[in-house]
Each structure stands twice: as structure tokens, then as C-alpha cells.
Design a protein around this motif. Structure first.
Motif, PDB file in Angstrom:
ATOM      1  N   SER A  45      -2.248   1.703   4.712  1.00  0.00           N
ATOM      2  CA  SER A  45      -1.251   1.990   5.742  1.00  0.00           C
ATOM      3  C   SER A  45       0.169   1.771   5.223  1.00  0.00           C
TER       4      SER A  45
ATOM      5  N   GLY B 274       2.563   0.423   6.583  1.00  0.00           N
ATOM      6  CA  GLY B 274       3.062  -0.908   6.916  1.00  0.00           C
ATOM      7  C   GLY B 274       2.869  -1.908   5.787  1.00  0.00           C
ATOM      8  N   GLN B 275       1.850  -1.700   4.953  1.00  0.00           N
ATOM      9  CA  GLN B 275       1.608  -2.617   3.848  1.00  0.00           C
ATOM     10  C   GLN B 275       2.741  -2.542   2.830  1.00  0.00           C
TER      11      GLN B 275
ATOM     12  N   ALA C 166       5.741  -4.176   4.384  1.00  0.00           N
ATOM     13  CA  ALA C 166       5.654  -5.635   4.379  1.00  0.00           C
ATOM     14  C   ALA C 166       5.939  -6.184   2.985  1.00  0.00           C
ATOM     15  N   ALA C 167       5.410  -5.510   1.965  1.00  0.00           N
ATOM     16  CA  ALA C 167       5.661  -5.960   0.597  1.00  0.00           C
ATOM     17  C   ALA C 167       7.145  -5.843   0.260  1.00  0.00           C
TER      18      ALA C 167
ATOM     19  N   GLN D  63       6.268  -3.689  -7.973  1.00  0.00           N
ATOM     20  CA  GLN D  63       5.481  -4.865  -7.572  1.00  0.00           C
ATOM     21  C   GLN D  63       4.648  -4.565  -6.338  1.00  0.00           C
TER      22      GLN D  63
ATOM     23  N   ARG E  81       1.686  -2.440  -7.414  1.00  0.00           N
ATOM     24  CA  ARG E  81       0.742  -3.140  -8.286  1.00  0.00           C
ATOM     25  C   ARG E  81       0.023  -4.274  -7.551  1.00  0.00           C
ATOM     26  N   LEU E  82       0.750  -5.014  -6.723  1.00  0.00           N
ATOM     27  CA  LEU E  82       0.155  -6.205  -6.124  1.00  0.00           C
ATOM     28  C   LEU E  82      -0.480  -5.936  -4.770  1.00  0.00           C
ATOM     29  N   VAL E  83       0.013  -4.925  -4.058  1.00  0.00           N
ATOM     30  CA  VAL E  83      -0.426  -4.753  -2.672  1.00  0.00           C
ATOM     31  C   VAL E  83      -1.159  -3.423  -2.443  1.00  0.00           C
TER      32      VAL E  83
ATOM     33  N   PRO F 158      -4.374  -2.361  -5.410  1.00  0.00           N
ATOM     34  CA  PRO F 158      -5.639  -3.099  -5.293  1.00  0.00           C
ATOM     35  C   PRO F 158      -6.458  -2.657  -4.077  1.00  0.00           C
ATOM     36  N   GLN F 159      -5.783  -2.392  -2.967  1.00  0.00           N
ATOM     37  CA  GLN F 159      -6.509  -1.945  -1.773  1.00  0.00           C
ATOM     38  C   GLN F 159      -7.018  -0.518  -1.951  1.00  0.00           C
TER      39      GLN F 159
ATOM     40  N   ARG G 194     -10.056  -0.583  -4.212  1.00  0.00           N
ATOM     41  CA  ARG G 194     -11.238  -1.137  -3.569  1.00  0.00           C
ATOM     42  C   ARG G 194     -11.928  -0.062  -2.714  1.00  0.00           C
TER      43      ARG G 194
ATOM     44  N   PHE H 215       6.108  -8.081  11.598  1.00  0.00           N
ATOM     45  CA  PHE H 215       5.806  -6.756  12.130  1.00  0.00           C
ATOM     46  C   PHE H 215       4.849  -6.836  13.320  1.00  0.00           C
TER      47      PHE H 215
ATOM     48  N   GLU I 274       0.512  -7.003   9.283  1.00  0.00           N
ATOM     49  CA  GLU I 274       0.646  -6.542   7.902  1.00  0.00           C
ATOM     50  C   GLU I 274       0.430  -7.643   6.882  1.00  0.00           C
TER      51      GLU I 274
ATOM     52  N   PHE J 266      -1.740  -9.113   3.812  1.00  0.00           N
ATOM     53  CA  PHE J 266      -2.408  -8.372   2.749  1.00  0.00           C
ATOM     54  C   PHE J 266      -3.904  -8.703   2.792  1.00  0.00           C
TER      55      PHE J 266
ATOM     56  N   HIS K  69      -6.478  -8.086   1.042  1.00  0.00           N
ATOM     57  CA  HIS K  69      -7.258  -8.400  -0.153  1.00  0.00           C
ATOM     58  C   HIS K  69      -6.885  -9.756  -0.733  1.00  0.00           C
TER      59      HIS K  69
END
Ligand SMILES: Nc1ncnc2c1ncn2[C@@H]1O[C@H](COP(=O)(O)OP(=O)(O)OP(=O)(O)O)[C@@H](O)[C@H]1O
Ligand SMILES: [Mg+2]
Lengths: 226, 242
Positions: free
Chosen positions: A124, A126-127, A130-131, A140, A143-145, A148-149, A152, B83, B87, B89, B91
Motif C-alpha cells: 500500500s 501508505g507504507q 510512513a517510511a 531506504q 530497501r527496508l520497507v 521486503p514486503q 514476501r 496516519f 501504517e 511495518f 514485516h
């Protein structure tokens, strides 16, 4: 009634195993390079820089619009020439394996990039927000958020594509490279037992691919319940 | 602390924000409310540059957000944001959610980040959940983790975008309590919310938006006693009768 004669298999096993090794080597390297290059292509495609996204779109569409066997032939014919003229490689050195790996990796990257692009888009928005809101840079956050999702979710599809790739490695027979299929063919041809050898090779491909695809299913189930 | 001056934004021909001007002083809590689609989320996302805007100026602690020369990641690293949909994370474990940006953005070492993370989890009453994953927590708990995650960066101010509107009613108060405590400790806050009880308790001012305009920007008591515009009156009547 055709009389089956399997007697040429035991003696040919070392040769066949060597062939299998080549098939797996091509598959493994092409998967790794394909995923890395495919990820970069997917990120370019989604980037707001028009030149990058056009380049990635062009690349993907080109490779998806031509038959794999043709790409492989181009590479068999081109790469040795290129290496000879650019790096002064000795004429006639055997570059069939290298060309095959390069051809597969670049071809598969086009398919992987589409899978990965869908994977990135499945995370989404929003991720990313948020990051970013935490002060992460674009790199970043990816790579970090996000990645990986995305991965998966994508593992089953990436593995399934890997199975297809493994089967497609048999196409290197066009360069007479002795991968597993090529090796089986050569033995069968030599002993006049082509039918048996091709049945045997088919059974081996089936067992391997079926096993891996069952593993993929199992993983998929686990992913759903997690 | 936050100064918004004549900010306008449009998507193509659609005007989302028109000449919005307001501010949040240090230690102030400003509540932003208004009907759905009025541009509240867009405005608050402009404050930390998550949304670009075409004209006007926003400064946070004197730094201009719209200036292309501004290091946005750096600015965002000390502006906390919470938010509507948490949100977190998914994982990462709860404690990793609180430490990842401390380590990667602020450059803290892991033991320091862990300590800070655990301390903040304790503060929002979730220390025992540290090793769980977001999916294992209730909505209210996730939102409290999200607040702790923002606080872990030692923000100079906090932005909230409808932090309770995705929550079941029985979980709203646990989140509002954390926010109220934060406000009472003097945190500078800009909150988009329809929780008028919260606004009455802690807000200094209330900003009311409609169709991309800031229609009212009043001291809390004045706003609740007699809103000047008809739209705000209608809005309040509707919301307070719920
Ligand atoms: N990417 C976009 N493209 C076009 N229009 C958009 C986009 N994002 C938001 N909008 C429009 O901008 C307007 C303001 O949206 P915004 O999310 O800021 O409203 P809001 O006040 O936060 O509403 P809500 O209470 O529903 O959250 C809406 O009419 C919305 O449809
Ligand atoms: Mg909103």
C-alpha cells in the motif's frame, strides 16, 4: 510392439549428471541476475523520471515480444564476436555457456521485472508515506520497507517463473551445449535409444519441477495463514 | 513552529487547497476539522512535504518545506506523523518498528535505539508486546505503537491525520488518552480529527475547512461557543449530536 531397452542409462549417468549440473547452473545464475536486474527495471518503470520508465518499458516489451530461442541464438552468435573484438579473446574459445547464461538472465529479467512491479504495487502507498515520514530516503524506504514486503508476496510467483526457466534451459540444445536435455539426446542418438532417453529425461524434469511446485504451494499456504 | 502561508494545491483542474493560511505555535495543539473531502489530509501532508503544493509557503521551525534545496528526509525525521491506518511495518516486530528509523536515519546504535524504543512502548502501555508483530495487535494498540514510533525520533512537533477514525469505538479512548498526555506535556501538535471532546480538552485553536478553504481559525472556546460560518455551525451540529 516396440521393445524398450533402458540399458544405456546406467553407463551414461556421469555424463547426464554433468548435464544436469549445467542446467542447474544456468537456472541458478539466471534467476539471481534476473531478479536483481528485474528489480532495477521494475523500479525504473515505476520511477517518475520519464527516460528511465520508457527505457524499462521498452526493454520489457522487446524481450517479451520475441521468442526465447531467438534471443539465445542471438547471444550465441553475438557474444563470442563481441568479446573477441572488444577484449581480444582468442578466436574460437568456447563461450556457449556464458552466452546462454547472459541470454537467459537478460530475457528472464523482463519477466521478473513485471512480477516485481506488481509486487511493489501490491504494497500500500501508505507504507511508503510512513517510511518517508520517518525521514527515510526513497532508497531506504524501498530497501527496508517496500521491497521486503513485495518479495514476501512474490516468492511463489518468482519460484514458479524459476521452474519455467529450468524447463526452458533445454533450449540451449540449439548451440549443442550438453545441458541435461542435450546430454540425454546425445546419448540416445549415439546408442540408437532416443525414445528411452527422452522418456527418461522427461521423467526427471517432471519429478524435479513437480516437487518444487509442490513446495511453492506449501509455502503459499503458509503465507496465507501467517 | 509551523507556519502555513497562502498554500494552494490542485490536481489538474481540481483545486484541493485554496489560499490556506494558519500556524501552530510552539507547545500549541491545533485541531483541524471539516467535512470529508475538504482537504484536511492534503493540508497536513503538505506540512512534511509528503504532498507537494504549487503555491504559497510552509515553514517548519524556520525551514521552508517547498524549497527544492530543503533536505526533506532530514526535516521529516524530526516531524512525527501518525496516519489513519497506522501504517506499521508488518514485516518487522513492534520493537523493530520503533528502532529501524532511529538506526538508519538518526544513526543511533542498536542498544541505544532499543532502549529508547522499549521506554516509549512502556509509556504507551505496550512494553510486553515488544516482540510481537503488528498483525497480532488490536487497532488501538497498533495506533499507540505508531505514536511511539514517531516519538522515538524525538520530534519537535507531531502531525496526526484522523488517528482514531479507523478504530472500533471502544479503542478510541486509549489512543486519545496517549494524545492528551502528549499535549499536556507541551508537545506541538496539529491534529486532523473529529473527536470534539479531545479538541475541547486540549486544543488551543480549531481550524475548520470546507472545499479546500480554511473557513474558520478560532480560539477553541470561540469556535465551540459560536462558530461564525454557517457551514461550521451545521458541521458542529451534526457531529455533536452523534
Ligand atoms: N491523488 C489525487 N488526485 C486527485 N484528487 C485527489 C487526490 N487525492 C485527493 N484528491 C481529492 O482531494 C480532495 C481532498 O482530499 P483529502 O484527502 O485531503 O480530504 P479530507 O478532508 O482528508 O477527507 P477525509 O475526511 O475523507 O479524509 C478530495 O476531494 C479528494 O477526492
Ligand atoms: Mg483525510
Amino acid at each position: 510392439m516396440y521393445e524398450f531397452d533402458w540399458s544405456s542409462i546406467p553407463g551414461a549417468l556421469p555424463f547426464l549428471v554433468q548435464g544436469m549440473y549445467i542446467s542447474l547452473e544456468i537456472t541458478a545464475i539466471a534467476i539471481v541476475v534476473g531478479i536483481v536486474w528485474g528489480t532495477l527495471l521494475a523500479m525504473m518503470r515505476l520511477s517518475s523520471v520519464t527516460a528511465l520508465s520508457w527505457f524499462a518499458a521498452g526493454y520489457v516489451n522487446l524481450f517479451r515480444a520475441v521468442p526465447l530461442v531467438m534471443v539465445l541464438l542471438w547471444f550465441f552468435l553475438m557474444i563470442p564476436h563481441m568479446l573477441e573484438s572488444i577484449f581480444g579473446f582468442p578466436r574460437g574459445s568456447d563461450m556457449r555457456l556464458g552466452s546462454a547464461i547472459a541470454g537467459f538472465a537478460l530475457f528472464e529479467a523482463a519477466y521478473y521485472s513485471e512480477i516485481i512491479r506488481a509486487g511493489i504495487q501490491s504494497v500500500s502507498k501508505g507504507q511508503m508515506a510512513a517510511a518517508n515520514a520517518l525521514g527515510m530516503t526513497y532508497g531506504q524506504s524501498m530497501r527496508l520497507v517496500v521491497l521486503p514486503q513485495a518479495f514476501r508476496n512474490m516468492v511463489p510467483l518468482l519460484l514458479t517463473q524459476g521452474i519455467i526457466l529450468f524447463q526452458d534451459t533445454s533450449l540451449v540444445y540449439v548451440s549443442a551445449l550438453a545441458d541435461f536435455f542435450g546430454a540425454a539426446y546425445k546419448v540416445g542418438d549415439r546408442d540408437g535409444r532416443l525414445v528411452e532417453m527422452l522418456l527418461f529425461a522427461g521423467a526427471v524434469y517432471f519429478v524435479l519441477c513437480f516437487t518444487v511446485s509442490q513446495l511453492v504451494r506449501y509455502y503459499q499456504k503458509k503465507l496465507k495463514t501467517a | 513552529m509551523i507556519a502555513i502561508n497562502k498554500v494552494s494545491k490542485h490536481y489538474g483542474a481540481f483545486q484541493v487547497l485554496t489560499d490556506c493560511t494558519t500556524h501552530v505555535n510552539k507547545g500549541e495543539v491545533v485541531v483541524v476539522c471539516g467535512p470529508s473531502g475538504s482537504g484536511k489530509s492534503t493540508l497536513i501532508k503538505c506540512v512534511n512535504g509528503l504532498e507537494p503544493f504549487q503555491s504559497g509557503e510552509i515553514t517548519v521551525n524556520g525551514v521552508s518545506v517547498g524549497d527544492p534545496k530543503t533536505d526533506l528526509p532530514k526535516l521529516r525525521s524530526h516531524v512525527g506523523m501518525v496516519f489513519q491506518n497506522f501504517e506499521l511495518f508488518p514485516h518487522m516486530s513492534i520493537v523493530e518498528n520503533l528502532t529501524v528509523a532511529q538506526i538508519k536515519v538518526l544513526g543511533r546504535d542498536k542498544p541505544e535505539a532499543d532502549e529508547k524504543g522499549i521506554q516509549l512502548l512502556d509509556r504507551v502501555g505496550l512494553k510486553v508486546q515488544a516482540l510481537k508483530y503488528p498483525g497480532q495487535l488490536s487497532g488501538g494498540q497498533q495506533q499507540r505503537v505508531a505514536i511511539a514510533r514517531a516519538l522515538a525520533m524525538d520530534p519537535i512537533c507531531m502531525l496526526f491525520d484522523e488517528p482514531t477514525s479507523a478504530l472500533d469505538p471502544e479503542m478510541i479512548n486509549e489512543v486519545l488518552d496517549v494524545m492528551t498526555e502528549l499535549a499536556q506535556e507541551g508537545m506541538t501538535m496539529m491534529c486532523v480529527t473529529h473527536e470534539m471532546g479531545f479538541a475541547k480538552r486540549v486544543a488551543s485553536r480549531v481550524v475548520f475547512m470546507d472545499h479546500g478553504h480554511i473557513v474558520e481559525d478560532d480560539l477553541k472556546d470561540a469556535f465551540f461557543a459560536n462558530p461564525r460560518s454557517e457551514r461550521a455551525q451545521q458541521f458542529l451540529a451534526k457531529i455533536l449530536h452523534h
